[in-house]
Design a protein around this motif. Structure first.
Motif, PDB file in Angstrom:
ATOM      1  N   LEU A 281       0.828  -1.208   0.000  1.00 30.63           N
ATOM      2  CA  LEU A 281       0.000   0.000   0.000  1.00 30.63           C
ATOM      3  C   LEU A 281       0.862   1.258   0.000  1.00 30.63           C
ATOM      4  O   LEU A 281       0.533   2.252  -0.671  1.00 30.63           O
ATOM      5  CB  LEU A 281      -0.933  -0.017   1.211  1.00 30.63           C
ATOM      6  N   ALA A 282       1.968   1.233   0.746  1.00 31.66           N
ATOM      7  CA  ALA A 282       2.871   2.393   0.767  1.00 31.66           C
ATOM      8  C   ALA A 282       3.492   2.599  -0.612  1.00 31.66           C
ATOM      9  O   ALA A 282       3.621   3.736  -1.088  1.00 31.66           O
ATOM     10  CB  ALA A 282       3.951   2.200   1.826  1.00 31.66           C
ATOM     11  N   ALA A 283       3.886   1.504  -1.264  1.00 25.57           N
ATOM     12  CA  ALA A 283       4.452   1.609  -2.607  1.00 25.57           C
ATOM     13  C   ALA A 283       3.419   2.135  -3.597  1.00 25.57           C
ATOM     14  O   ALA A 283       3.744   2.931  -4.490  1.00 25.57           O
ATOM     15  CB  ALA A 283       4.976   0.245  -3.063  1.00 25.57           C
ATOM     16  N   ALA A 284       2.163   1.711  -3.441  1.00 24.46           N
ATOM     17  CA  ALA A 284       1.104   2.206  -4.317  1.00 24.46           C
ATOM     18  C   ALA A 284       0.925   3.716  -4.158  1.00 24.46           C
ATOM     19  O   ALA A 284       0.726   4.440  -5.140  1.00 24.46           O
ATOM     20  CB  ALA A 284      -0.205   1.476  -4.028  1.00 24.46           C
ATOM     21  N   ASP A 285       1.000   4.204  -2.928  1.00 21.26           N
ATOM     22  CA  ASP A 285       0.911   5.655  -2.694  1.00 21.26           C
ATOM     23  C   ASP A 285       2.065   6.388  -3.384  1.00 21.26           C
ATOM     24  O   ASP A 285       1.865   7.459  -3.977  1.00 21.26           O
ATOM     25  CB  ASP A 285       0.927   5.953  -1.200  1.00 21.26           C
ATOM     26  N   MET A 286       3.267   5.818  -3.289  1.00 20.55           N
ATOM     27  CA  MET A 286       4.422   6.442  -3.939  1.00 20.55           C
ATOM     28  C   MET A 286       4.270   6.435  -5.459  1.00 20.55           C
ATOM     29  O   MET A 286       4.607   7.414  -6.141  1.00 20.55           O
ATOM     30  CB  MET A 286       5.700   5.709  -3.523  1.00 20.55           C
ATOM     31  N   LEU A 287       3.757   5.332  -6.004  1.00 21.05           N
ATOM     32  CA  LEU A 287       3.514   5.258  -7.446  1.00 21.05           C
ATOM     33  C   LEU A 287       2.504   6.311  -7.878  1.00 21.05           C
ATOM     34  O   LEU A 287       2.691   6.976  -8.911  1.00 21.05           O
ATOM     35  CB  LEU A 287       2.998   3.871  -7.827  1.00 21.05           C
TER      36      LEU A 287
ATOM     37  N   ILE B 137       2.947   9.160 -10.706  1.00 25.57           N
ATOM     38  CA  ILE B 137       2.050   9.258 -11.854  1.00 25.57           C
ATOM     39  C   ILE B 137       1.416  10.647 -11.905  1.00 25.57           C
ATOM     40  O   ILE B 137       1.352  11.285 -12.964  1.00 25.57           O
ATOM     41  CB  ILE B 137       0.977   8.150 -11.785  1.00 25.57           C
ATOM     42  N   SER B 138       0.962  11.130 -10.764  1.00 24.44           N
ATOM     43  CA  SER B 138       0.329  12.455 -10.714  1.00 24.44           C
ATOM     44  C   SER B 138       1.309  13.558 -11.098  1.00 24.44           C
ATOM     45  O   SER B 138       0.911  14.571 -11.697  1.00 24.44           O
ATOM     46  CB  SER B 138      -0.232  12.717  -9.307  1.00 24.44           C
TER      47      SER B 138
ATOM     48  N   LEU C   4      -0.819  -2.418  -6.988  1.00 31.19           N
ATOM     49  CA  LEU C   4       0.209  -2.004  -7.941  1.00 31.19           C
ATOM     50  C   LEU C   4      -0.252  -2.250  -9.362  1.00 31.19           C
ATOM     51  O   LEU C   4      -0.013  -1.434 -10.261  1.00 31.19           O
ATOM     52  CB  LEU C   4       1.513  -2.769  -7.670  1.00 31.19           C
ATOM     53  N   ARG C   5      -0.923  -3.372  -9.587  1.00 31.09           N
ATOM     54  CA  ARG C   5      -1.418  -3.692 -10.931  1.00 31.09           C
ATOM     55  C   ARG C   5      -2.487  -2.696 -11.373  1.00 31.09           C
ATOM     56  O   ARG C   5      -2.609  -2.397 -12.565  1.00 31.09           O
ATOM     57  CB  ARG C   5      -1.986  -5.104 -10.956  1.00 31.09           C
ATOM     58  N   GLU C   6      -3.285  -2.196 -10.438  1.00 30.33           N
ATOM     59  CA  GLU C   6      -4.327  -1.231 -10.796  1.00 30.33           C
ATOM     60  C   GLU C   6      -3.732   0.073 -11.304  1.00 30.33           C
ATOM     61  O   GLU C   6      -4.281   0.709 -12.206  1.00 30.33           O
ATOM     62  CB  GLU C   6      -5.220  -0.970  -9.585  1.00 30.33           C
ATOM     63  N   LEU C   7      -2.610   0.479 -10.737  1.00 28.76           N
ATOM     64  CA  LEU C   7      -1.965   1.728 -11.159  1.00 28.76           C
ATOM     65  C   LEU C   7      -1.140   1.547 -12.426  1.00 28.76           C
ATOM     66  O   LEU C   7      -1.055   2.454 -13.255  1.00 28.76           O
ATOM     67  CB  LEU C   7      -1.072   2.250 -10.031  1.00 28.76           C
TER      68      LEU C   7
END
Length: 388
Positions: free
Chosen positions: A128-134, A138-139, A183-186
């Motif tokens: 979840l932390a990695a997803a936030d960083m991704l 992206i943003s 991660l796959r969703e992003l």
């Protein structure tokens, strides 16, 4: 939902795209006619692929007119890779940090970020932390999901099923303890995951086709590259140097054996060994500095660790015959004191099998090595798909 036929068509289109990208990565720029020759694609198919890649920002068409040798008439423009388009994303979910590296089609790193975390954070929390960083990358426009051809994730203390090593028509099996769905969703491009040290070894491969990479830190981890490819073994745990026994009468290890190398030379135990010999050090860095300044206890403990390491390295190298051994992690700060026993053992070895040369060196601390190697692995894995 995609049908199997839809997935098969997507896989074919993906291979076509990779042929175009491989040609541009190799030559720098190409005309459409040259791409037809390189890729063996029809003009109609190539036009569709190029149009989509341009729309996604993966390639650009140069304003500078390009004339090939012997050409006349109307000039043709050249196509080239967009240097700012991230081709592959590498993520390390380590014990103490999360790092993300973004790599372009030419192999250059276009972005790096990292975040220190608690060693107690469970794998689900790391994902979840990695997803936030991704999402932040992206943003900010530093990752374009449309230009990403693949993602690789290095996970501490996890080894994948060797029968499920990357996404294909089916998704790779998730690691025990967490789902990689966030991660796959992003990043909807294919994903692979592996042990983080194994992927970090890719960052140190350079021209070494046969490499033994060892990290001496809170624990002991290692990875093997053979003939340019990661060695995983039949059960996915190849390269576990830390569980070679260096003393059959030694202390029990959690793996069930006795006297495993990891039981001796990890950060905590090396510091404890120094304390038992009469001097306490707060960190390995402080101990390495004391050794460099001539502190006898620090020197003796570093040499003791080096002797134990040499026993395991010699056993491993007889089996694997690497051209290069790289020692990384906190204990690598002991430098030559740690390496000298192994160098001596190699110089004394004579197997009468012809000339032998194994380079042994330390690697400077690189907090992004895991994500850099993961990005390299992603780029290598999915660009090689054009050969299949």
């Amino acid at each position: 939902m995609l049908t199997p036929d839809d997935s098969a068509l997507q896989a074919v289109r993906r291979r076509h795209e990779l042929r175009v990208l491989e040609s541009l990565a190799t030559h720098g720029n190409r005309t459409r006619r040259e791409l037809e020759t390189d890729t063996k694609l029809s003009r109609t198919t190539l036009s569709a692929i190029v149009g989509e890649l341009r729309a996604r920002g993966v390639i650009t068409e140069s304003d500078q007119e390009f004339h090939g040798p012997g050409r006349s008439g109307r000039p043709t423009k050249a196509l080239t890779l967009n240097p700012n388009a991230g081709a592959a994303v590498g993520i390390e979910l380590g014990r103490r940090r999360i790092s993300i590296s973004v790599m372009g089609f030419d192999g250059s790193t276009t972005a790096r970020v990292r975040k220190d975390i608690s060693s107690l954070l469970p794998l689900e929390g790391k994902v979840l932390a990695a997803a936030d960083m991704l999402q932040e990358l992206i943003s900010a426009g530093r990752i374009n999901a449309e230009t990403n051809i693949g993602t690789a994730v290095g996970i501490a203390s996890r080894h994948p099923n060797p029968a499920s090593l990357s996404d294909d028509l089916e998704l790779q099996s998730d690691p025990q303890g967490a789902s990689l769905a966030p991660l796959r969703e992003l990043l909807p491009a294919p994903l692979l995951w592996d042990n983080n040290i194994r992927l970090a070894a890719m960052a140190y491969r350079n021209n070494s086709q046969d490499l033994l990479y060892v990290v001496l830190s809170a624990g002991l981890s290692s990875a093997v590259i053979s003939n340019g490819s990661l060695m995983r073994g039949g059960n996915g745990i190849a390269g576990e140097l830390g569980h070679i026994s260096v003393d059959f009468a030694g202390p029990p290890c959690w793996c069930g054996r006795h006297g495993c190398l990891e039981s001796y030379i990890n950060e905590a135990n090396v510091l404890l060994e120094a304390a038992h010999r009469g001097q306490a050090f707060s960190t390995i860095e402080a101990m390495a500095l004391a050794a460099a300044q001539g502190n006898g206890i620090a020197i003796n403990v570093a040499s003791w660790a080096g002797e134990l390491l040499a026993r395991a390295l010699m056993s491993a190298c007889v089996l694997l015959d690497p051209s290069r051994v790289v020692i990384a992690g906190e204990l690598s700060q002991f430098g030559e004191l740690l390496l000298e026993p192994a160098r001596r053992a190699f110089s004394e070895q004579n197997l009468d099998l012809g000339p032998q040369s194994t380079e042994i060196s330390t690697a400077p601390f690189a907090p992004s090595a895991g994500s850099d190697g993961a990005a390299q692995m992603a780029l290598l894995h999915w660009t090689q798909a054009i050969l299949n």
